[in-house]
Scaffold this motif. Structure first.
Motif, PDB file in Angstrom:
ATOM      1  N   TYR A  47       0.820  -1.213   0.000  1.00  0.00           N
ATOM      2  CA  TYR A  47       0.000   0.000   0.000  1.00  0.00           C
ATOM      3  C   TYR A  47       0.852   1.259   0.000  1.00  0.00           C
ATOM      4  CZ  TYR A  47       0.359   1.161   5.041  1.00  0.00           C
ATOM      5  OH  TYR A  47       0.802   1.540   6.277  1.00  0.00           O
ATOM      6  N   HIS A  73      -4.632   2.123  -2.097  1.00  0.00           N
ATOM      7  CA  HIS A  73      -3.811   2.499  -0.929  1.00  0.00           C
ATOM      8  C   HIS A  73      -4.714   2.681   0.303  1.00  0.00           C
ATOM      9  CE1 HIS A  73      -0.734   5.058   1.149  1.00  0.00           C
ATOM     10  NE2 HIS A  73      -1.672   5.972   1.311  1.00  0.00           N
ATOM     11  N   GLY A 114       1.017   4.122  -2.867  1.00  0.00           N
ATOM     12  CA  GLY A 114       0.924   5.524  -2.480  1.00  0.00           C
ATOM     13  C   GLY A 114       2.072   6.333  -3.077  1.00  0.00           C
ATOM     14  N   CYS A 172      -4.460   4.110  -7.761  1.00  0.00           N
ATOM     15  CA  CYS A 172      -3.442   3.768  -6.743  1.00  0.00           C
ATOM     16  C   CYS A 172      -3.879   4.282  -5.370  1.00  0.00           C
ATOM     17  CB  CYS A 172      -2.093   4.397  -7.088  1.00  0.00           C
ATOM     18  SG  CYS A 172      -1.233   3.587  -8.437  1.00  0.00           S
TER      19      CYS A 172
END
Lengths: 205, 329
Positions: free
Chosen positions: A116, A164, A120, A160
């Motif tokens: 994650y 995340h 990020g 994304c």
């Protein structure tokens, strides 16, 4: 006042005020030492959530144009995009300064080991590129087509960011899924005109 | 008598000085000496009815005191202990439990005891706790999310309760369940986890002298957000093992299912012993942030190394001898 001036002197300053308000609230809470028992975590989550919200707003500009045919909406796109980037920068800074206290090795390990955080950071890299090329002269320098192609990267950054957010929560939680759902809807509205265009092209050939 | 009905002459809980304030009385006295006596009165009058519980009588000191811990293990302020909680039954926000558990009813409270034991049945909170001596245990508390606290619990060794309930030879594990009551516990309206919250210990873990059935903290009854009226405390395990608001204790032959393991078995094992060498798939467990701990120049608490078994290696390591702790996380 012309509609042009209304946007310039009233609407845009209003967007500035609204976008800076969450930061104002945070500063107020810092001054009052009202940051929960875990200030580092609180600031990081708070800034991250506002980054998401404003990024989603920036991504809502085009759907708004498609649905309402109010083309002036585009004049807010860069402003909102840059404010989203502003909160992303603060979010990442709080991670580096407050959470990891400049422990670059720990940060590097996070980036390569924790999916994650990898996602990020991916979103951050994309948004840095978009922010650097956000001013008018860059459109000319890159060429309109290339500029548009590059700036489609915001869709990847959005996806994304949504993943995340889902991944950092524990258990089955609804909030990040709502964000993902809204993003899906914002991206889906863009498909309508694209499909229409394709159909029109087919008819012509 | 443990639970007292309030008499007219009794001090209202709202009149009791906030414990965190009381603990800092010397600071206030110093401040008073420096300024004026009048200035010192103010802080003593501070009170927050939501945080001041009933004082627990006859709490015995044990060897687990503040002094038994390290020099950097100061008690976490009561305010932090009671406003920063993971208790998903009341919501997933850290402040949700304190905000949404105010009207949670813990009196009367019944605990069902069943399974492989001589004395199964429905026990009132008083029946379960009253025969035992209340003890204070100052323990480190390490959350799986890499933050930690130091908390002065009040409770009864679980071993004492278990001995009284008489587990049979088949009892290899002890399982616990939290109350299910979505009307009182708004978080249970969502399937964040599969309710009820379940936890379990191997019998030797349950009988370990460290394992505590807590009924209070800072000398007072447990606040609702901390798992009132009765919760488990296993200081060498991640915090989620310390199940709150227990309504069922079962003695089982097989390893019982546990909530976080059911939710994400790759991330949360049955044992969940604090171990800086075995990372959570999504974050490192090598370090932790001690909430309310010493701050750096930027005003933030830097992370500190996490201790093996949260610093209780001496007391618990023998139970896991020969076990692969990376596999049995």
């Amino acid at each position: 006042m012309t509609p042009n001036n209304r946007i310039r002197w009233i609407a845009k300053p209003a967007v500035w005020v609204l976008c800076l308000a969450p930061l104002g609230v945070l500063v107020w809470r810092i001054v009052n030492q009202d940051l929960t028992a875990n200030p580092a975590e609180f600031m990081n989550r708070y800034l991250g959530e506002w980054a998401l919200r404003i990024l989603w707003l920036a991504l809502a500009v085009t759907p708004l144009r498609i649905i309402t045919s109010w083309n002036q909406a585009i004049r807010f796109r860069r402003l909102l995009g840059l404010f989203a980037f502003f909160y992303v920068t603060l979010h990442v800074s709080s991670y580096v300064v407050a959470d990891q206290c400049f422990d670059w090795l720990a940060i590097w390990n996070d980036i390569i080991k924790r999916t994650y955080i990898t996602l990020g950071m991916g979103a951050l890299v994309i948004l840095v590129a978009l922010a650097l090329t956000s001013w008018g002269a860059m459109v000319k320098r890159l060429g309109g087509k290339n500029w548009i192609r590059l700036h489609r990267g915001v869709y990847i950054a959005g996806v994304c960011a949504a993943i995340h957010f889902i991944m950092m929560r524990k258990g089955f939680q609804i909030e990040p899924l709502i964000y993902a759902g809204i993003l899906a809807a914002l991206l889906a509205t863009r498909l309508g005109p694209i499909l229409k265009k394709r159909q029109a092209q087919k008819l012509r050939t | 008598m443990l639970i007292q009905a309030r008499k007219k002459s009794d001090v209202l809980s709202s009149e009791i000085t906030l414990h965190s304030v009381f603990m800092r009385r010397r600071e206030f006295l110093r401040a008073a000496a420096a300024t004026s006596a009048a200035a010192a009165i103010g802080p003593f009058m501070l009170s927050d009815p939501a945080m001041a519980g009933m004082k627990l009588p006859n709490v015995q000191k044990t060897k687990w005191t503040r002094e038994s811990l390290g020099k950097d293990d100061d008690l976490t302020p009561l305010k932090d202990v009671t406003t920063y909680n993971n208790f998903y039954e009341f919501g997933t926000g850290k402040g949700d439990p304190a905000r949404k558990s105010k009207d949670f009813k813990t009196k009367p409270w019944t605990v069902v005891v069943d399974g492989e034991c001589d004395k199964p049945g429905r026990y009132s909170f008083e029946d379960l706790i009253k025969p035992h001596e209340l003890q204070e245990r100052v323990y480190r508390f390490r959350c799986v999310e890499a933050w930690s606290m130091v908390i002065p619990w009040v409770g009864v060794p679980l071993a004492d309760i278990i001995k009284r309930l008489g587990p049979t030879g088949n009892a290899k594990y002890v399982a616990f369940e939290t109350l299910v009551d979505p009307a009182q516990m708004p978080g249970q309206k969502y399937a964040i986890l599969k309710w009820p919250y379940r936890e379990g210990l191997r019998m030797d873990e349950a009988m370990n002298p460290l394992t505590l059935m807590a009924v209070g903290l800072y000398g007072e009854e447990l606040p609702n957000q901390n798992g009132a009226p009765i919760r488990l405390v296993t200081p060498w395990k991640y915090g989620f093992k310390s199940i709150k608001s227990i309504v069922r204790i079962s003695f089982t032959e097989k390893q019982p299912p546990t909530s976080w393991n059911m939710s994400a078995s790759r991330e949360y094992g049955f044992y969940s012993n604090v171990n800086p060498l075995v990372n959570h798939p999504r974050w490192s467990q090598a370090k932790e942030r001690r909430l309310g701990g010493p701050t750096n120049v930027f005003g933030f608490v830097p992370k500190r190394p996490t201790l093996m078994f949260n610093g209780y290696e001496e007391e618990v390591a023998a139970m896991y001898k020969g076990m692969n702790l990376a596999r049995n996380y």
